[in-house]
Each structure stands twice: as C-alpha cells, then as structure tokens.
Design an enzyme around this catalytic site. Structure first.
Site, PDB file in Angstrom:
ATOM      1  N   GLU A   1      12.382  17.773 -24.855  1.00  0.00           N
ATOM      2  CA  GLU A   1      11.692  18.211 -23.630  1.00  0.00           C
ATOM      3  C   GLU A   1      12.412  19.408 -23.010  1.00  0.00           C
ATOM      4  O   GLU A   1      11.791  20.281 -22.421  1.00  0.00           O
ATOM      5  CB  GLU A   1      11.623  17.060 -22.604  1.00  0.00           C
TER       6      GLU A   1
ATOM      7  N   HIS B   1       2.693  18.196 -27.109  1.00  0.00           N
ATOM      8  CA  HIS B   1       2.343  16.789 -26.945  1.00  0.00           C
ATOM      9  C   HIS B   1       1.006  16.412 -27.581  1.00  0.00           C
ATOM     10  O   HIS B   1       0.782  15.241 -27.847  1.00  0.00           O
ATOM     11  CB  HIS B   1       2.343  16.399 -25.461  1.00  0.00           C
TER      12      HIS B   1
ATOM     13  N   LYS C   1       4.110  11.544 -11.044  1.00  0.00           N
ATOM     14  CA  LYS C   1       3.242  10.701 -11.879  1.00  0.00           C
ATOM     15  C   LYS C   1       3.945   9.380 -12.126  1.00  0.00           C
ATOM     16  O   LYS C   1       5.101   9.364 -12.590  1.00  0.00           O
ATOM     17  CB  LYS C   1       2.980  11.366 -13.229  1.00  0.00           C
TER      18      LYS C   1
ATOM     19  N   GLU D   1      -2.410  18.856 -11.775  1.00  0.00           N
ATOM     20  CA  GLU D   1      -2.857  19.192 -13.127  1.00  0.00           C
ATOM     21  C   GLU D   1      -4.281  19.749 -13.173  1.00  0.00           C
ATOM     22  O   GLU D   1      -5.133  19.265 -13.898  1.00  0.00           O
ATOM     23  CB  GLU D   1      -2.717  17.967 -14.062  1.00  0.00           C
TER      24      GLU D   1
ATOM     25  N   ARG E   1       0.819  -1.239   0.000  1.00  0.00           N
ATOM     26  CA  ARG E   1       0.000   0.000   0.000  1.00  0.00           C
ATOM     27  C   ARG E   1       0.841   1.272   0.000  1.00  0.00           C
ATOM     28  O   ARG E   1       0.406   2.331   0.449  1.00  0.00           O
ATOM     29  CB  ARG E   1      -0.965   0.028   1.184  1.00  0.00           C
TER      30      ARG E   1
ATOM     31  N   HIS F   1       9.843   9.351 -29.024  1.00  0.00           N
ATOM     32  CA  HIS F   1       8.977  10.306 -28.336  1.00  0.00           C
ATOM     33  C   HIS F   1       9.490  11.741 -28.524  1.00  0.00           C
ATOM     34  O   HIS F   1       8.731  12.645 -28.873  1.00  0.00           O
ATOM     35  CB  HIS F   1       8.906   9.937 -26.850  1.00  0.00           C
TER      36      HIS F   1
ATOM     37  N   ARG G   1      -0.177  22.996 -14.878  1.00  0.00           N
ATOM     38  CA  ARG G   1       0.621  21.818 -15.196  1.00  0.00           C
ATOM     39  C   ARG G   1       0.387  21.370 -16.632  1.00  0.00           C
ATOM     40  O   ARG G   1       1.238  20.732 -17.245  1.00  0.00           O
ATOM     41  CB  ARG G   1       0.336  20.681 -14.200  1.00  0.00           C
TER      42      ARG G   1
ATOM     43  N   ASN H   1       2.229  19.917 -21.356  1.00  0.00           N
ATOM     44  CA  ASN H   1       1.761  19.170 -22.532  1.00  0.00           C
ATOM     45  C   ASN H   1       2.064  19.886 -23.840  1.00  0.00           C
ATOM     46  O   ASN H   1       1.709  19.400 -24.916  1.00  0.00           O
ATOM     47  CB  ASN H   1       0.249  18.926 -22.461  1.00  0.00           C
TER      48      ASN H   1
ATOM     49  N   LYS I   1      10.307  22.626 -14.569  1.00  0.00           N
ATOM     50  CA  LYS I   1       9.296  21.639 -14.173  1.00  0.00           C
ATOM     51  C   LYS I   1       8.938  21.823 -12.700  1.00  0.00           C
ATOM     52  O   LYS I   1       7.773  21.730 -12.313  1.00  0.00           O
ATOM     53  CB  LYS I   1       9.792  20.212 -14.458  1.00  0.00           C
TER      54      LYS I   1
ATOM     55  N   HIS J   1       1.936  13.470 -29.614  1.00  0.00           N
ATOM     56  CA  HIS J   1       1.463  12.104 -29.336  1.00  0.00           C
ATOM     57  C   HIS J   1       0.773  11.503 -30.557  1.00  0.00           C
ATOM     58  O   HIS J   1       0.945  10.321 -30.871  1.00  0.00           O
ATOM     59  CB  HIS J   1       0.467  12.114 -28.172  1.00  0.00           C
TER      60      HIS J   1
HETATM   61  N1  LIG Z   1       5.938  10.131 -15.210  1.00  0.00           N
HETATM   62  C1  LIG Z   1       6.118  11.196 -15.941  1.00  0.00           C
HETATM   63  O1  LIG Z   1       5.841  12.322 -15.522  1.00  0.00           O
HETATM   64  C2  LIG Z   1       6.720  11.036 -17.305  1.00  0.00           C
HETATM   65  C3  LIG Z   1       7.078  12.172 -18.026  1.00  0.00           C
HETATM   66  C4  LIG Z   1       7.677  11.996 -19.276  1.00  0.00           C
HETATM   67  C5  LIG Z   1       7.892  10.725 -19.780  1.00  0.00           C
HETATM   68  N2  LIG Z   1       7.530   9.652 -19.035  1.00  0.00           N
HETATM   69  C6  LIG Z   1       7.762   8.292 -19.543  1.00  0.00           C
HETATM   70  O2  LIG Z   1       9.175   8.109 -19.690  1.00  0.00           O
HETATM   71  C7  LIG Z   1       9.384   7.088 -20.675  1.00  0.00           C
HETATM   72  C8  LIG Z   1      10.503   7.502 -21.595  1.00  0.00           C
HETATM   73  O3  LIG Z   1      11.668   7.715 -20.834  1.00  0.00           O
HETATM   74  P1  LIG Z   1      13.120   7.528 -21.490  1.00  0.00           P
HETATM   75  O4  LIG Z   1      13.181   8.287 -22.744  1.00  0.00           O
HETATM   76  O5  LIG Z   1      14.092   7.785 -20.428  1.00  0.00           O
HETATM   77  O6  LIG Z   1      13.072   6.018 -21.925  1.00  0.00           O
HETATM   78  P2  LIG Z   1      13.785   4.704 -21.337  1.00  0.00           P
HETATM   79  O7  LIG Z   1      13.597   4.612 -19.889  1.00  0.00           O
HETATM   80  O8  LIG Z   1      13.301   3.576 -22.162  1.00  0.00           O
HETATM   81  O9  LIG Z   1      15.324   4.972 -21.635  1.00  0.00           O
HETATM   82  C9  LIG Z   1      15.760   5.066 -22.968  1.00  0.00           C
HETATM   83  C10 LIG Z   1      16.896   4.084 -23.249  1.00  0.00           C
HETATM   84  O10 LIG Z   1      18.086   4.615 -22.712  1.00  0.00           O
HETATM   85  C11 LIG Z   1      18.731   3.654 -21.884  1.00  0.00           C
HETATM   86  N3  LIG Z   1      19.424   4.430 -20.854  1.00  0.00           N
HETATM   87  C12 LIG Z   1      18.885   5.244 -19.925  1.00  0.00           C
HETATM   88  N4  LIG Z   1      19.839   5.852 -19.228  1.00  0.00           N
HETATM   89  C13 LIG Z   1      21.022   5.432 -19.717  1.00  0.00           C
HETATM   90  C14 LIG Z   1      22.372   5.738 -19.432  1.00  0.00           C
HETATM   91  N5  LIG Z   1      22.737   6.644 -18.524  1.00  0.00           N
HETATM   92  N6  LIG Z   1      23.330   5.081 -20.132  1.00  0.00           N
HETATM   93  C15 LIG Z   1      22.999   4.195 -21.107  1.00  0.00           C
HETATM   94  N7  LIG Z   1      21.739   3.896 -21.440  1.00  0.00           N
HETATM   95  C16 LIG Z   1      20.757   4.509 -20.759  1.00  0.00           C
HETATM   96  C17 LIG Z   1      17.621   2.773 -21.391  1.00  0.00           C
HETATM   97  O11 LIG Z   1      18.104   1.500 -21.047  1.00  0.00           O
HETATM   98  C18 LIG Z   1      16.709   2.720 -22.616  1.00  0.00           C
HETATM   99  O12 LIG Z   1      17.188   1.752 -23.498  1.00  0.00           O
HETATM  100  C19 LIG Z   1       8.070   6.884 -21.379  1.00  0.00           C
HETATM  101  O13 LIG Z   1       7.507   5.671 -20.960  1.00  0.00           O
HETATM  102  C20 LIG Z   1       7.209   8.051 -20.908  1.00  0.00           C
HETATM  103  O14 LIG Z   1       5.831   7.725 -20.863  1.00  0.00           O
HETATM  104  C21 LIG Z   1       6.952   9.785 -17.817  1.00  0.00           C
END
Ligand SMILES: NC(=O)c1ccc[n+]([C@@H]2O[C@H](COP(=O)([O-])OP(=O)(O)OC[C@H]3O[C@@H](n4cnc5c(N)ncnc54)[C@H](O)[C@@H]3O)[C@@H](O)[C@H]2O)c1
Length: 511
Positions: free
Chosen positions: A333, A392, A291, A381, A269, A408, A385, A389, A371, A396
């Site tokens: 971003e 996006h 989030k 949001e 929990r 992305h 907030r 977007n 941020k 998206h």
């Molecule tokens: N929660 C939120 O507020 C929020 C906001 C924006 C995006 N997201 C989410 O984040 C995700 C995308 O994040 P991302 O772009 O980091 O993707 P990811 O976590 O898949 O990382 C991208 C790639 O980089 C590699 N990687 C990461 N750090 C590394 C490092 N230091 N050295 C070598 N390799 C490394 C990972 O293994 C992966 O293959 C999506 O699922 C998206 O929905 C969430």
C-alpha cells in the site's frame, strides 16, 4: 507559509513582527528608525515572551528573532522550530520583488545582502529542522512542513480530525487524549495478539491520565471481522457502561479499526473513537478516511458506515513488534501511495527494505500524506478517492481466486504491476513503468506475477463481481506515471482483450 500552515492544520496563527507592531502601535520600519535594532530586539523579546505563555498553533518568526540565545531557548521550549531555507539568489530575488521594505536590507544592495546572510549563516545552519523553499509556493512549503512533522488535519466529512505521526506517542496516549479534550470513560478495543504486546502500555498511560477505562479484545485476524464479533464488542461496551460522551479507542491493525470504528458508528447511535493503528497497513490506509465495516459470508466489507475517528495517533515505534510478513504486506500500500501521488516516497521504496526500515517514520508520514490529500479532495469517493483502488481491481480478484492464500498486500502488489501493464497496453502509461514498479515491489520481497496455479478464468469472473463495479463492468484506476493516476476507466473491447491477455485467458473462453 505560517498562515497557510495554520489554515491547513486549523490552528491559530501569529506573525511575530505584526504582533510587535500591534503592541507598540508603531510600524516596524518606524520602530527601527526611532529605536534602532537594539530597541526593536528588546520589543521582539517581550512579544515572544508574551506569545509563548499560551502559544498559538503556528508562529511566524522574523529572520533574526532567534539570534538571541534566550529567544532561541524560549522558542524551542514552546514548540518545534522549523528553519525555512532557500538559495541566496532566491532570497535576494524575493527581497527585490517584495512590495515592502526591510529595515536591515536595502533594495539593489547585493553586497549588504550577502554580508547579512554570511553573518547569520552559522545561526541558520544550527537549526536541526530545515525545509528548502526554493521554487515552492507558500501552501507547498506548508505541506512540506506537515510531511516533516507528520501532522495533518482531515476535513470534509463532518467534524475535522487530526492525524499525528509521532514516535513514542502510544506510551503517552492518555496525555494526547487529555490535550485533545476527550472527557468521559474510555473503551479500549483490540485484538488478542496486539493487546498482549501493547495493551498494558496503553492502559498504564490511560490510568496515569486519570481516565476511567475498560478493555475488550477478540481473536486476531480477518476471520474475526464479522457481525458476531461486532455484537460482542457492543455488549462489552455496554458492560463497560460506556455512554454517548464516552470514547472508544481502537488499538490494532485494519481489522480492529474497521470493527471498532463500526462499533463506534453504531453504539448508542454513534460515539467518538480514536484510532491507534499498529500495523503498517492500518497506519497508512485503514485508520484514515472514516470507512468502517465488517465482512459478510458473501464478501468483504459489505456492511459498514462512514464514521471518521476524532483523532488518529500513529506511533511508528510499534512496528518493531509487527511480523515481517505483515510489514511487507503493508509496504504494497505504501508503494501504491507513492505511485498515486508521491514520487519521493516511491524513490524511497525503490531503495530497498533496509532503507525503508531505517527511514520508516518518513515513509509512514509521506504515505499518510498521500491518503490525506486524496480523501480531503474527495471524502465520499465521488471521484479522486477511487485512485486509492489502484492495483485493487485485479488485486482483489487474485486474492479471492487464491482463496486468500495470498496476503492482501501480496495480491495488491500483483495487482499494481498487472494494472500498470494494462495501462501500458492501452497506451496510457509509457512503457517501462510496470517494470519500475515491479522492481520496487520485488525489492521489498513482494510478488509481482499472477501465480501460475491460479485459474485465469476465475480471476476474470471475480473481477466482474467486484462490488466496486459500476453497471456490471469493472472501473479501473490506472497509473499514467509515478505520481499520476487516472480514475474511472472503463475498458473498451480492445482494453478488455488486453486485460484478458494479461490475466492469461483469451476472450471468449466463457470466463
Ligand atoms: N477502512 C479502510 O479504509 C480500510 C483500508 C484498507 C484495509 N482495510 C482493512 O484492513 C484489514 C487488514 O488490516 P491489517 O493488514 O492491519 O490486518 P490485521 O488487523 O489482521 O493485522 C495483521 C496481523 O498483525 C497483527 N498486528 C498488528 N499490529 C501489530 C503489532 N504492532 N505488533 C504485532 N502484531 C501486530 C494483528 O494481530 C494481526 O494478526 C482488512 O480487513 C481490510 O479490509 C480497511
């Protein structure tokens, strides 16, 4: 400024002059009269020695407090010294306008004022960390200090938490956890790719800090962001015998922070979690704001929870391992954050990828700052907030219409430019803004045009099914200028026509 900074970071504050007066029981002006400057300096030294024994979060030092080399060394050892500067005219004006008197400066004595300043000039110049304060209010100066140090405190969603952007912090994560009073066992969650590169460094630091810990990891990539992985993480946490007071450590990109954060929200929990973002996108976006969640076959991020981490430790050094394509994707971003709220950041991005790489710590600190400001103002949001977007809504839709062939960040870059063009077309942004943003994105190697092989009708269709839409219509966050965005914009008929034109479909084609 000291008070404002301490308030923002939720730490304690001491004003050195006040402390001297408190200890001696005599106001500073009377102390000077009775004991002269040398008497005051001796008391100042004693007070400083007492303060640094258990330093508060912020100490406001008098302008001459560190003239003595021993005091200077003491302060440097106890913390980080920031020298607040201003043009001589500003300083003189401030002295004239102040209610109180200063023992070493008489009012209306420009010559004496300049002499004192000249005398101390070399000393002030010697501080490596300087913040110019002209034309800024104390809270604005405090914010500049936060940006400079990369230290933030986020509140508004339950217990507040610190975000620290510090080079070299990951190899010392165990010490950071101890100094932030994390007890109990640690469950380290990562993806296989990140773990291979950075996992052992984290494990070594945890061992050195005497933590009991265990690790679990899953295959890298968005494909892992699902309920099946979540279930495996829960089971691993059980296998590691983590309990309510244990802490989960999320080491990786946004996929890891989304899954690990959601696992922390739901396991027993809800347990504490700490985010160690390793991708640029996770540093400036995914790890901040609370989030968490996973994808469903029907769409991205459809199940999740607001469950903020208890600490976010960002070490820009680990970006040296990140593949270039991922780095660029994260830059979309960063540019977006510049457009939303930081013209200085935007200009830095506009100077090209070489400058960005050289100044990466500054870039990360400023992007995180945007941020933090937005989510502090609107944690759940309800309004502002939604500015995050920006880019996006179209982004998206383009990403999804490309069947995720576009990354992305690439889709967000296209979305940013398209939405700015929309903003120009409906008269909100001045024309030329989209070209400026496109140039900046192009300069860092990101696409800015919707690929011609994507079906425009499909993009429009996806936009209408965006889960963030309210009552069947997409709501846009649109830029007015760099640093200013308006949220919650529903397009009227003319606006919709502009949008359809932009995407390349004429309204009424059955999209
Ligand atoms: N929660 C939120 O507020 C929020 C906001 C924006 C995006 N997201 C989410 O984040 C995700 C995308 O994040 P991302 O772009 O980091 O993707 P990811 O976590 O898949 O990382 C991208 C790639 O980089 C590699 N990687 C990461 N750090 C590394 C490092 N230091 N050295 C070598 N390799 C490394 C990972 O293994 C992966 O293959 C999506 O699922 C998206 O929905 C969430």
């Amino acid at each position: 400024v000291g008070e404002a900074l301490a308030r923002a970071l939720e730490v304690s504050f001491v004003d050195l002059d006040n402390r001297i007066a408190e200890i001696s029981g005599i106001p500073i002006s009377e102390l000077f009269e009775a004991e002269g400057e040398s008497g005051f300096r001796a008391r100042e030294k004693n007070a400083l020695e007492e303060i640094v024994k258990s330093p508060p979060g912020v100490v406001a030092l008098g302008g001459g407090a560190l003239l003595a080399p021993a005091n200077h060394a003491l302060a440097n050892e106890a913390g980080t010294v920031i020298c607040l500067t201003a043009a001589p005219e500003t300083l003189y004006h401030r002295v004239q306008a102040a209610d109180d008197t200063r023992p070493l400066i008489q009012k209306n004595d420009l010559t004496g004022f300049n002499q004192l300043l000249n005398h101390r000039n070399a000393h002030y110049q010697s501080f490596p960390r300087q913040i110019a304060t002209d034309e800024l209010t104390p809270p604005e100066v405090a914010w500049e200090i936060q940006l400079h140090l990369g230290q933030y405190h986020v509140r508004g969603m339950g217990i507040g938490y610190d975000i620290l952007v510090t080079e070299g912090s990951i190899p010392q994560v165990g010490d950071y956890l101890r100094s932030h009073s994390f007890g109990g066992a640690i469950g380290l969650v990562s993806d296989e790719r990140v773990f291979e590169k950075i996992g052992p460094i984290v494990e070594q630091s945890l061992a050195e800090a005497d933590y009991l810990f265990g690790s679990t990891r899953f295959p890298a990539g968005e494909e892992s962001k699902n309920i099946a992985t979540l279930e495996r993480v829960w089971e691993s946490l059980l296998g590691l015998e983590l309990e309510r007071r244990s802490t989960l450590l999320a080491l990786g990109g946004g996929v890891v922070s989304d899954i690990a954060g959601f696992a922390a929200a739901t396991y027993m929990r809800g347990i504490n979690w700490v985010s160690l973002p390793t991708s640029l996108l996770a540093m400036v976006d995914a790890s901040i704001g609370g989030k968490t969640g996973v994808d469903l076959p029907q769409g991205k991020n459809l199940v999740g929870a607001f469950h903020p981490p208890r600490l976010v430790l960002i070490d820009p050094d680990v970006l040296s391992e990140l593949p270039v394509a991922e780095f660029k994707s994260g830059l979309a971003e960063v540019v977006k954050h510049g457009v939303i709220g930081d013209p200085v950041l935007f200009e830095l991005c506009a100077s090209g990828i070489a400058d960005i790489q050289r100044e990466i710590s500054v870039v990360v600190r400023r992007a995180v700052g945007v941020k933090v400001k937005v989510i502090t103002a609107d944690p759940y949001e309800q309004g502002l907030r939604a500015s995050l977007n920006l880019g996006h809504t179209i982004g998206h839709a383009v990403e999804s219409a490309s069947e995720y062939r576009l990354r992305h960040g690439e889709a967000v870059a296209i979305g940013l430019v398209s939405e700015t063009r929309l903003s120009e077309a409906i008269g909100m942004a001045r024309s030329g803004l989209s070209d400026r943003i496109a140039q900046t994105l192009h300069g860092v190697g990101l696409p800015t045009e919707i690929p011609s092989d994507l079906d425009p009708a499909r993009i429009i269709h996806r936009m209408m099914f965006d889960k963030k839409k309210v009552r069947g219509k997409p709501r846009f966050a649109l830029p007015i200028e760099v640093g200013k965005v308006q949220v919650n914009i529903e397009l009227d008929d003319r606006g919709e026509r502009c949008l359809f034109d932009l995407v390349g479909v004429s309204k009424g084609t059955g999209a």
